[in-house]
Design a protein around this motif. Structure first.
Motif, short mmCIF file in Angstrom:
data_model
loop_
_atom_site.label_atom_id
_atom_site.label_comp_id
_atom_site.label_asym_id
_atom_site.label_seq_id
_atom_site.Cartn_x
_atom_site.Cartn_y
_atom_site.Cartn_z
N TRP A 70 0.80 -1.14 0.02
CA TRP A 70 0.09 0.10 0.15
C TRP A 70 0.71 1.33 -0.04
CZ3 TRP A 70 -0.49 3.80 3.73
CH2 TRP A 70 -1.39 4.91 3.72
N GLN A 71 1.89 1.30 0.74
CA GLN A 71 2.89 2.29 0.75
C GLN A 71 3.43 2.57 -0.47
OE1 GLN A 71 6.21 2.00 3.58
NE2 GLN A 71 6.56 4.14 3.49
N ARG A 72 3.83 1.69 -1.44
CA ARG A 72 4.44 1.71 -2.50
C ARG A 72 3.33 2.22 -3.57
NH1 ARG A 72 7.28 -3.06 -1.16
NH2 ARG A 72 5.61 -4.26 -1.93
N GLU A 73 2.14 1.90 -3.34
CA GLU A 73 1.23 2.25 -4.37
C GLU A 73 0.90 4.02 -4.16
OE1 GLU A 73 -2.32 -0.17 -3.79
OE2 GLU A 73 -1.37 -2.04 -4.68
N MET A 74 0.95 4.19 -2.87
CA MET A 74 0.60 5.67 -2.51
C MET A 74 1.64 6.46 -3.06
SD MET A 74 -2.45 5.92 -1.21
CE MET A 74 -2.01 7.58 -0.51
N HIS A 75 2.94 5.93 -3.00
CA HIS A 75 4.14 6.91 -3.50
C HIS A 75 3.89 6.99 -4.91
CE1 HIS A 75 6.83 5.74 0.28
NE2 HIS A 75 5.93 6.72 0.38
N ALA A 76 3.65 5.87 -5.61
CA ALA A 76 3.46 5.79 -6.97
C ALA A 76 2.33 6.76 -7.65
CB ALA A 76 3.08 4.46 -7.66
N ALA A 77 1.06 6.83 -6.81
CA ALA A 77 0.15 7.76 -7.03
C ALA A 77 0.65 9.06 -6.73
CB ALA A 77 -1.11 7.46 -6.16
N ARG A 79 3.58 10.47 -6.86
CA ARG A 79 4.60 10.83 -8.12
C ARG A 79 3.80 11.16 -9.35
NH1 ARG A 79 7.82 6.72 -5.75
NH2 ARG A 79 7.02 5.18 -7.35
N GLN A 80 2.69 10.24 -9.80
CA GLN A 80 1.86 10.63 -10.86
C GLN A 80 1.21 11.87 -10.79
OE1 GLN A 80 1.96 8.96 -13.67
NE2 GLN A 80 0.21 10.57 -14.62
N MET A 81 0.44 12.18 -9.59
CA MET A 81 -0.03 13.50 -9.34
C MET A 81 0.90 14.53 -9.61
SD MET A 81 -2.41 14.57 -6.05
CE MET A 81 -0.99 14.59 -4.96
N THR A 82 1.96 14.38 -8.96
CA THR A 82 2.97 15.42 -9.02
C THR A 82 3.36 15.77 -10.54
OG1 THR A 82 3.94 14.95 -6.97
CG2 THR A 82 5.12 16.34 -8.27
N ARG A 83 3.49 14.80 -11.41
CA ARG A 83 3.77 15.09 -12.61
C ARG A 83 2.74 15.56 -13.34
NH1 ARG A 83 6.43 10.10 -12.35
NH2 ARG A 83 4.54 8.82 -12.83
N SER A 84 1.50 15.32 -13.11
CA SER A 84 0.36 15.93 -13.75
C SER A 84 0.27 17.40 -13.36
CB SER A 84 -0.87 15.22 -13.17
OG SER A 84 -1.01 13.71 -13.76
N VAL A 85 0.32 17.62 -12.00
CA VAL A 85 0.17 19.23 -11.65
C VAL A 85 1.21 19.99 -12.31
CG1 VAL A 85 0.53 20.64 -9.77
CG2 VAL A 85 -0.70 18.53 -9.39
N ARG A 86 2.55 19.47 -12.49
CA ARG A 86 3.62 20.02 -13.15
C ARG A 86 3.14 20.35 -14.61
NH1 ARG A 86 9.07 17.11 -10.34
NH2 ARG A 86 8.73 17.96 -8.32
N ALA A 87 2.75 19.23 -15.15
CA ALA A 87 2.49 19.54 -16.61
C ALA A 87 1.29 20.51 -16.83
CB ALA A 87 2.04 17.92 -17.09
N PHE A 88 0.38 20.67 -15.81
CA PHE A 88 -0.65 21.55 -15.97
C PHE A 88 -0.28 22.87 -15.84
CE2 PHE A 88 -3.73 24.13 -13.55
CZ PHE A 88 -4.58 24.39 -14.54
N VAL A 89 0.64 23.11 -14.90
CA VAL A 89 1.30 24.32 -14.48
C VAL A 89 2.19 24.78 -15.68
CG1 VAL A 89 3.01 25.66 -12.94
CG2 VAL A 89 1.44 24.19 -12.02
#
Length: 248
Positions: A70-77, A79-89
């Motif tokens: 679960w911890q690994r899945e949360m970290h992966a999610a 990271r994906q959210m961070t990449r999406s936010v940076r792309a939007f910015v």
């Protein structure tokens, strides 16, 4: 002073440390952890004297792998959210840059059009020089603002008017103020291609002369150190904007 009882004797901590060869810090830590006086004073220092680590219950041991997953899945999610936010910015920054560029082009086109209109409306005729053009522009702006009857007969700015503007009551700086006033008039004359002391000089030009004189009098260096300065809105340059002489 804290006394520790052992074998029928009550002694201070440092005395037991001297007798047992175990440091007083170690004895104090053991007692704070709940050790008995006998354990704290007789257990040798080292791995053999440490209390055994608690055994993890089987139910917790079985849950640990799932918790790690679960911890690994949360970290992966994350990271994906961070990449999406940076792309939007980045996308928003690019769009804002395009908007700013378009606005700058639009303003530049309007400014060029206004300059062309000024040149066309003040095209010099036979024998007409830049001084006559500037005086004509000042007269036209004054007439359009409805101030021709108020300012057309005002004399040039005097030293007394400058001192009243600055609220200066002494005469010791008269020579300095006269030099600052002359410099301000010369600068504004070059900026507007007109005479600020002319009878037709409008009120904004006269006010600009007083403001520039006050600035030169109060700030006598070429730069300010350790001071945050800013231009006031609707200030000196805004007063002169309608009367500026453009050269091409």
């Amino acid at each position: 002073m804290r006394l520790i009882e052992f074998n029928g004797e009550a002694r201070p901590l440092f005395d037991w440390a001297r007798r047992t060869g175990i440091s007083s810090d170690t004895i104090a830590k053991r007692l704070n952890l709940g050790w008995s006086a006998e354990e704290a004073l007789t257990t040798p220092v080292g791995k053999q004297g440490r209390k055994p680590r608690p055994i993890v219950a089987p139910s917790i041991a079985r849950a640990l792998p799932a918790l790690c997953d679960w911890q690994r899945e949360m970290h992966a999610a994350h990271r994906q959210m961070t990449r999406s936010v940076r792309a939007f910015v980045r996308q928003m920054e690019e769009q804002m840059a395009e908007l700013r560029h378009g606005l700058d082009q639009h303003l530049a086109a309007q400014r060029d059009e206004a300059n062309r209109n000024i040149i066309a409306s003040h095209a010099p005729g036979v024998g007409q020089n830049s001084q006559e053009i500037a005086n004509d522009r000042c007269s036209r702006v004054t007439q359009e603002s409805g101030l021709i009857g108020v300012f057309s007969t005002m004399p040039g700015i005097t030293l007394d008017q400058t001192k009243a503007h600055l609220n200066v009551t002494i005469d010791a700086d008269d020579a300095l103020l006269a030099d600052k006033l002359a410099a301000a008039k010369a600068w504004i004359s070059a900026y507007t291609a007109g005479d600020p002391d002319a009878d037709t000089a409008p009120a904004p030009i006269r006010e600009a002369v007083l403001q520039l004189t006050a600035h030169l009098y109060q700030n006598r260096e070429a730069s300010l150190v350790g001071v945050t300065a800013m231009a006031l809105p609707f200030g000196f340059l805004d007063l002169l904007a309608p009367y500026r002489a453009y050269a091409f």
